[in-house]
Design an enzyme around this catalytic site. Structure first.
Site, PDB file in Angstrom:
ATOM      1  N   LYS A 118       0.852  -1.194   0.000  1.00  0.00           N
ATOM      2  CA  LYS A 118       0.000   0.000   0.000  1.00  0.00           C
ATOM      3  C   LYS A 118       0.879   1.232   0.000  1.00  0.00           C
ATOM      4  O   LYS A 118       1.930   1.262   0.655  1.00  0.00           O
ATOM      5  CB  LYS A 118      -0.910   0.028   1.235  1.00  0.00           C
ATOM      6  N   GLY A 138     -20.250   6.894   1.059  1.00  0.00           N
ATOM      7  CA  GLY A 138     -19.231   7.278   0.095  1.00  0.00           C
ATOM      8  C   GLY A 138     -19.668   6.977  -1.328  1.00  0.00           C
ATOM      9  O   GLY A 138     -19.845   5.814  -1.695  1.00  0.00           O
ATOM     10  N   GLY A 159     -18.003   8.102  -4.234  1.00  0.00           N
ATOM     11  CA  GLY A 159     -16.922   8.573  -5.096  1.00  0.00           C
ATOM     12  C   GLY A 159     -16.750   7.641  -6.282  1.00  0.00           C
ATOM     13  O   GLY A 159     -17.725   7.229  -6.915  1.00  0.00           O
ATOM     14  N   VAL A 166     -15.895   4.375  -6.739  1.00  0.00           N
ATOM     15  CA  VAL A 166     -16.560   3.063  -6.725  1.00  0.00           C
ATOM     16  C   VAL A 166     -18.024   3.198  -6.305  1.00  0.00           C
ATOM     17  O   VAL A 166     -18.917   2.605  -6.928  1.00  0.00           O
ATOM     18  CB  VAL A 166     -15.830   2.081  -5.790  1.00  0.00           C
TER      19      VAL A 166
END
Length: 360
Positions: A83, A182, A184, A186
């Site tokens: 990551k 959320g 955004g 996806v």
């Protein structure tokens, strides 16, 4: 942060390598955590977020990279886990900033391969790719770049069908109520798939423009304040933004039957205890590193050029992966979170053993 603490955390999470990156001219500050490269080069999303301090950035990178190892393993991909966490605001991104980061990636010689994550997109990956070849870009048979968020959302959508089948014995999501945290890259794509199936949606986001865009296209979608999303009575609670949103406090507010989303490490500290608590409360928790791996499932089979339709067909394999997890959990009388980790670890161990054989 004391230097010895970095090594203690690395040993706790069993990491191979952690890199601290800084560029004074572009104000770039980043950490790349490489967890495990048994299956292949470490693949990891690139996220940018204004964390409160260095320790939080480090722990986020460590937890998320371990989760990426599980994701690569369970998806069948030949990638390890990593990551990259950029410590800053989204507005900090510019050409020089991203290209500087790309040069750092290139210096790792292919041990780390980047793709778009929270706060970054395909355009950002294009800027990084101007300095390094080690960027995962999904292209169709004609060489056209495909939005990876669409693949992730489609895989998530089919994973949700598997969850629904596990709990209710039916794939259809028609008339199911979804609380999506959320909308955004996806989350907005997921909204489209669910609306087409006839689901009822309640959404939230810290970005008002993201909500407005959804409601302009789908006026029937209800929006609530971020803190209210946890208490929505629904079939599915779907975190599709930041990590660590399932905590001891937020669990008390939940009125859902299933938790399934694209957010990485949605359990605070990736806690097994929290997964067990959800199970005790009768809430089915879909391991995020399994249900959110649509793009990696495609990468696992993309040895040759694939058509757009073939890529989406491959992403549907998330349905089968989730079914395998639920079947093992039932067989061994454990929770799906533990079953998924077992499946991932067993594949890593098996591949590690065959890699002792020299190829000639």
């Amino acid at each position: 942060m004391k230097k010895e603490n970095v090594f203690e955390h690395m040993e706790e999470f069993e990491h191979e390598e952690v890199l601290f990156l800084s560029d004074k001219d572009t104000h770039l500050r980043a950490i790349i955590a490489i967890h495990d490269t048994t299956l292949g080069p470490a693949l990891g999303g690139v996220r940018i977020w204004p964390y409160k301090d260095e320790k939080t950035v480090l722990l986020e990178a460590l937890r998320l990279s371990r989760s990426m190892t599980y994701m690569g393993a369970i998806s069948g991909a030949d990638f390890g886990g990593a990551k990259a966490v950029l410590w800053g605001e989204r507005q900090d991104k510019n050409e020089a900033y991203l290209r500087a980061f790309g040069r750092f990636i290139h210096g790792l010689g292919g041990r780390f391969i980047a793709y778009a994550g929270l706060g970054t997109d395909e355009f950002d990956m294009g800027q990084i790719a101007r300095e390094t070849e080690y960027v995962l870009v999904t292209r169709d048979e004609n060489g056209k770049v495909l939005d990876s968020a669409k693949l992730a959302a489609y895989g998530l959508y089919w994973g949700m069908k598997a969850c629904n089948n596990c709990l209710f014995g039916i794939d259809s999501l028609k008339n199911k109520v979804f609380a999506i945290q959320g909308v955004g890259e996806v989350g907005s794509q997921l909204v489209e798939y669910l609306i087409k199936e006839g689901a009822h949606l309640v959404i939230t986001d810290i970005n008002y423009d993201a909500i407005k865009k959804i409601q302009d296209n789908y006026p029937e979608v209800e929006a609530v304040k971020p803190r209210e999303i946890y208490g929505i009575k629904c079939d599915f609670f779907s975190p599709c933004a930041i990590s660590g949103v399932i905590t001891e406090k937020t669990i008390e507010k939940l009125k859902c039957k299933i938790i399934a989303g694209s957010a990485d490490c949605m359990l605070k500290d990736c806690s097994v205890e929290l997964a067990e608590e959800l199970h005790k409360r009768g809430i089915l928790f879909a391991p995020d590193f399994a249900i959110g791996g649509g793009e990696l499932v495609v990468a696992a089979v993309q040895s040759v050029a694939m058509s757009k339709s073939s890529m989406f067909e491959s992403a549907r394999r998330i349905y089968n992966i989730m079914g395998m997890i639920f079947e093992l959990a039932k067989k061994e009388k454990t929770i799906p979170f533990k079953a998924a980790i077992k499946i991932a670890n067993e594949r890593i161990e098996k591949i590690a053993k065959i890699k002792r054989i020299q190829r000639h």
